[in-house]
Write an enzyme that holds these catalytic residues in place. Sequence first.
Site, PDB file in Angstrom:
ATOM      1  N   ASP A  62       8.735  -0.252  -7.212  1.00 16.56           N
ATOM      2  CA  ASP A  62       7.839  -1.251  -6.651  1.00 16.56           C
ATOM      3  C   ASP A  62       6.410  -0.797  -6.927  1.00 16.56           C
ATOM      4  OD1 ASP A  62       6.889  -3.402  -4.957  1.00 16.56           O
ATOM      5  OD2 ASP A  62       6.596  -1.893  -3.402  1.00 16.56           O
ATOM      6  N   ASP A  89       2.848  -2.205  -5.091  1.00 24.12           N
ATOM      7  CA  ASP A  89       1.979  -2.090  -3.912  1.00 24.12           C
ATOM      8  C   ASP A  89       2.687  -1.364  -2.771  1.00 24.12           C
ATOM      9  OD1 ASP A  89      -0.562  -3.923  -4.389  1.00 24.12           O
ATOM     10  OD2 ASP A  89       1.160  -4.955  -5.257  1.00 24.12           O
ATOM     11  N   ASP A 104       8.780   0.015  -0.619  1.00 19.02           N
ATOM     12  CA  ASP A 104       8.221   0.299   0.712  1.00 19.02           C
ATOM     13  C   ASP A 104       8.352  -0.838   1.716  1.00 19.02           C
ATOM     14  OD1 ASP A 104       6.154  -1.294  -0.723  1.00 19.02           O
ATOM     15  OD2 ASP A 104       5.025  -0.952   1.115  1.00 19.02           O
TER      16      ASP A 104
END
Length: 254
Positions: free
Chosen positions: A22, A24, A198
């Site tokens: 991922d 961001d 996240d």
Amino acid sequence: MSAGHHDALDLLGGADCALFLDFDGTLVDIAALPSQVVVTPELLATLAALQLRLGGRLAVVSGRPIAELDTLLAPLVLPAAGVHGMERRGADGVVRRLPQPDFSRVRAEAQALATRHPGLWVEEKHGALALHCRQAPALYPLCSAAMGAAIADRPDLALMAGKMIVEVKATGTGKGTAIRDFLSEAPFRGHRPLFIGDDTTDEAGFEYVQRIDGIGLKVGPGPSMARCRIASAAELRAVLARSAATPTSDKDMT
């Protein structure tokens, strides 16, 4: 890292890893505005070295469009899935985009909310529409309820709740399907996946890779089905840098 982290480190350090990242909150720290994230030269060097070390088996899997990822990661041009799998570029460099659903009603509701409430803003992408509330976090419940109501009679659309963002996307696509499609192609095919993310939008990726004997690694706090965890994006960048700098052993290459 939490319990089980040695499994993730062992996979990352070996020759069997297919690495999916991922962006961001994972590779970069979250900023007040998506355009304000910081990509350091050190991170670019780490990603380039890891891609070489893994024989090209590194892909970014993000909610951002691929064009944004390319701008932020320039001069690197990595395999990437954008907009939660609505668009995907394989190692062959070809970008494939799924058909875009009709967002007329969702767009009207999101824009009306943004007009009434300073701090909200609407982002349209290929196959998704996002309502951002990073600058007005107290409005998150309102945004979620309004966007959910706007798609209540639309089984072809799904609501995704992320960190200070409420996003509507096409049903049946996600980070899990994007990773699945990468794994059907060279050079990823036949290798064990490690997916690192996240946010709640990464849970589909964790579910998929762990279902096929891969590893999910969650960055930061919060509930997750990922079996491994690391404290922060900064700690992850350090781990990735160390792995990139570690020569692959002859044993790993067999």
